[in-house]
Design a protein around this motif. Structure first.
Motif, PDB file in Angstrom:
ATOM      1  N   GLY A 128       0.831  -1.190   0.000  1.00 32.96           N
ATOM      2  CA  GLY A 128       0.000   0.000   0.000  1.00 32.96           C
ATOM      3  C   GLY A 128       0.867   1.242   0.000  1.00 32.96           C
ATOM      4  N   LEU A 129       0.286   2.375  -0.319  1.00 33.81           N
ATOM      5  CA  LEU A 129       1.050   3.615  -0.395  1.00 33.81           C
ATOM      6  C   LEU A 129       1.637   4.026   0.942  1.00 33.81           C
ATOM      7  N   ASP A 130       1.012   3.615   2.043  1.00 34.28           N
ATOM      8  CA  ASP A 130       1.514   4.001   3.351  1.00 34.28           C
ATOM      9  C   ASP A 130       2.390   2.931   4.004  1.00 34.28           C
ATOM     10  N   ALA A 131       2.606   1.811   3.330  1.00 36.81           N
ATOM     11  CA  ALA A 131       3.438   0.746   3.889  1.00 36.81           C
ATOM     12  C   ALA A 131       4.903   1.160   3.878  1.00 36.81           C
ATOM     13  N   PRO A 132       5.619   0.869   4.960  1.00 37.71           N
ATOM     14  CA  PRO A 132       7.033   1.244   5.007  1.00 37.71           C
ATOM     15  C   PRO A 132       7.866   0.385   4.067  1.00 37.71           C
ATOM     16  N   MET A 133       8.950   0.951   3.591  1.00 36.47           N
ATOM     17  CA  MET A 133       9.933   0.195   2.837  1.00 36.47           C
ATOM     18  C   MET A 133      11.060  -0.108   3.818  1.00 36.47           C
ATOM     19  N   ILE A 134      11.561  -1.323   3.792  1.00 35.31           N
ATOM     20  CA  ILE A 134      12.479  -1.804   4.821  1.00 35.31           C
ATOM     21  C   ILE A 134      13.798  -2.255   4.211  1.00 35.31           C
ATOM     22  N   SER A 135      14.899  -1.834   4.842  1.00 41.98           N
ATOM     23  CA  SER A 135      16.220  -2.400   4.559  1.00 41.98           C
ATOM     24  C   SER A 135      16.472  -3.458   5.630  1.00 41.98           C
ATOM     25  N   VAL A 136      16.829  -4.653   5.206  1.00 42.24           N
ATOM     26  CA  VAL A 136      17.094  -5.745   6.140  1.00 42.24           C
ATOM     27  C   VAL A 136      18.597  -5.922   6.265  1.00 42.24           C
ATOM     28  N   ILE A 137      19.074  -5.952   7.507  1.00 41.07           N
ATOM     29  CA  ILE A 137      20.485  -6.190   7.787  1.00 41.07           C
ATOM     30  C   ILE A 137      20.580  -7.534   8.495  1.00 41.07           C
ATOM     31  N   VAL A 138      21.375  -8.432   7.921  1.00 43.65           N
ATOM     32  CA  VAL A 138      21.519  -9.787   8.462  1.00 43.65           C
ATOM     33  C   VAL A 138      22.963  -9.972   8.913  1.00 43.65           C
ATOM     34  N   ARG A 139      23.124 -10.345  10.183  1.00 46.31           N
ATOM     35  CA  ARG A 139      24.467 -10.633  10.709  1.00 46.31           C
ATOM     36  C   ARG A 139      24.746 -12.116  10.571  1.00 46.31           C
ATOM     37  N   THR A 140      25.932 -12.438  10.027  1.00 48.47           N
ATOM     38  CA  THR A 140      26.267 -13.835   9.786  1.00 48.47           C
ATOM     39  C   THR A 140      27.649 -14.184  10.326  1.00 48.47           C
ATOM     40  N   LEU A 141      27.817 -15.449  10.610  1.00 45.84           N
ATOM     41  CA  LEU A 141      29.117 -16.059  10.901  1.00 45.84           C
ATOM     42  C   LEU A 141      28.932 -17.562  10.741  1.00 45.84           C
ATOM     43  N   ASP A 142      29.442 -18.079   9.646  1.00 49.09           N
ATOM     44  CA  ASP A 142      29.324 -19.508   9.345  1.00 49.09           C
ATOM     45  C   ASP A 142      27.871 -19.983   9.425  1.00 49.09           C
ATOM     46  N   ASN A 143      27.003 -19.311   8.707  1.00 44.19           N
ATOM     47  CA  ASN A 143      25.574 -19.622   8.717  1.00 44.19           C
ATOM     48  C   ASN A 143      25.082 -20.223   7.401  1.00 44.19           C
ATOM     49  N   ALA A 144      25.935 -20.944   6.702  1.00 44.10           N
ATOM     50  CA  ALA A 144      25.537 -21.522   5.417  1.00 44.10           C
ATOM     51  C   ALA A 144      24.331 -22.449   5.557  1.00 44.10           C
ATOM     52  N   ALA A 145      24.185 -23.099   6.688  1.00 46.47           N
ATOM     53  CA  ALA A 145      23.073 -24.034   6.872  1.00 46.47           C
ATOM     54  C   ALA A 145      21.737 -23.324   7.090  1.00 46.47           C
ATOM     55  N   THR A 146      21.750 -22.134   7.668  1.00 46.08           N
ATOM     56  CA  THR A 146      20.498 -21.456   8.020  1.00 46.08           C
ATOM     57  C   THR A 146      20.195 -20.225   7.166  1.00 46.08           C
ATOM     58  N   LEU A 147      21.195 -19.663   6.522  1.00 44.73           N
ATOM     59  CA  LEU A 147      21.011 -18.424   5.776  1.00 44.73           C
ATOM     60  C   LEU A 147      20.017 -18.536   4.610  1.00 44.73           C
ATOM     61  N   PRO A 148      20.006 -19.623   3.839  1.00 45.75           N
ATOM     62  CA  PRO A 148      19.026 -19.698   2.742  1.00 45.75           C
ATOM     63  C   PRO A 148      17.578 -19.555   3.223  1.00 45.75           C
ATOM     64  N   ALA A 149      17.225 -20.162   4.334  1.00 44.26           N
ATOM     65  CA  ALA A 149      15.865 -20.041   4.857  1.00 44.26           C
ATOM     66  C   ALA A 149      15.584 -18.621   5.329  1.00 44.26           C
ATOM     67  N   CYS A 150      16.559 -17.988   5.944  1.00 49.80           N
ATOM     68  CA  CYS A 150      16.410 -16.608   6.401  1.00 49.80           C
ATOM     69  C   CYS A 150      16.159 -15.689   5.210  1.00 49.80           C
ATOM     70  N   LEU A 151      16.983 -15.808   4.189  1.00 44.12           N
ATOM     71  CA  LEU A 151      16.832 -14.957   3.009  1.00 44.12           C
ATOM     72  C   LEU A 151      15.566 -15.306   2.232  1.00 44.12           C
ATOM     73  N   GLY A 152      15.257 -16.578   2.137  1.00 45.51           N
ATOM     74  CA  GLY A 152      14.077 -17.013   1.404  1.00 45.51           C
ATOM     75  C   GLY A 152      12.787 -16.472   2.000  1.00 45.51           C
ATOM     76  N   ALA A 153      12.740 -16.317   3.304  1.00 45.21           N
ATOM     77  CA  ALA A 153      11.551 -15.775   3.960  1.00 45.21           C
ATOM     78  C   ALA A 153      11.329 -14.306   3.631  1.00 45.21           C
ATOM     79  N   LEU A 154      12.356 -13.643   3.111  1.00 46.36           N
ATOM     80  CA  LEU A 154      12.245 -12.228   2.747  1.00 46.36           C
ATOM     81  C   LEU A 154      11.735 -12.023   1.321  1.00 46.36           C
TER      82      LEU A 154
END
Length: 92
Positions: free
Chosen positions: A3-29
């Motif tokens: 909607g016109l009033d919905a905020p636009m969001i920048s997502v910042i993701v902190r990682t350290l050896d997260n190859a196993a979990t990062l795809p699901a985190c990014l995919g949910a976005l």
């Protein structure tokens, strides 16, 4: 759809050896990115030695050296900081 009033969001993701979990985190976005709510994803990596950085590159996410640098680089007024092992629920 965003909607016109919905905020636009920048997502910042902190990682350290997260190859196993990062795809699901990014995919949910993805649905929010399609709806133009999430305008960018910036990843701050703490020195990963696994495939984390390859996943970041394949996803087309931006990279920053620190959370402070990611905040400065963010284009949106709203920021969402996430750990890479978090997966947002559908419709978040």
């Amino acid at each position: 759809m965003r909607g016109l009033d919905a905020p636009m969001i920048s997502v910042i993701v902190r990682t350290l050896d997260n190859a196993a979990t990062l795809p699901a985190c990014l995919g949910a976005l993805v649905p929010a990115a399609v709806d133009a709510i999430v305008t960018e994803v910036i990843v701050v990596d703490g020195g990963s030695t696994d495939a984390t950085l390859e996943i970041v590159e394949d996803a087309g996410a931006k990279r920053a050296d620190s959370v402070a640098a990611a905040v400065v680089a963010a284009k949106s007024d709203w920021l969402l900081l996430l750990p890479a092992d978090l997966r947002l629920e559908a419709g978040w």
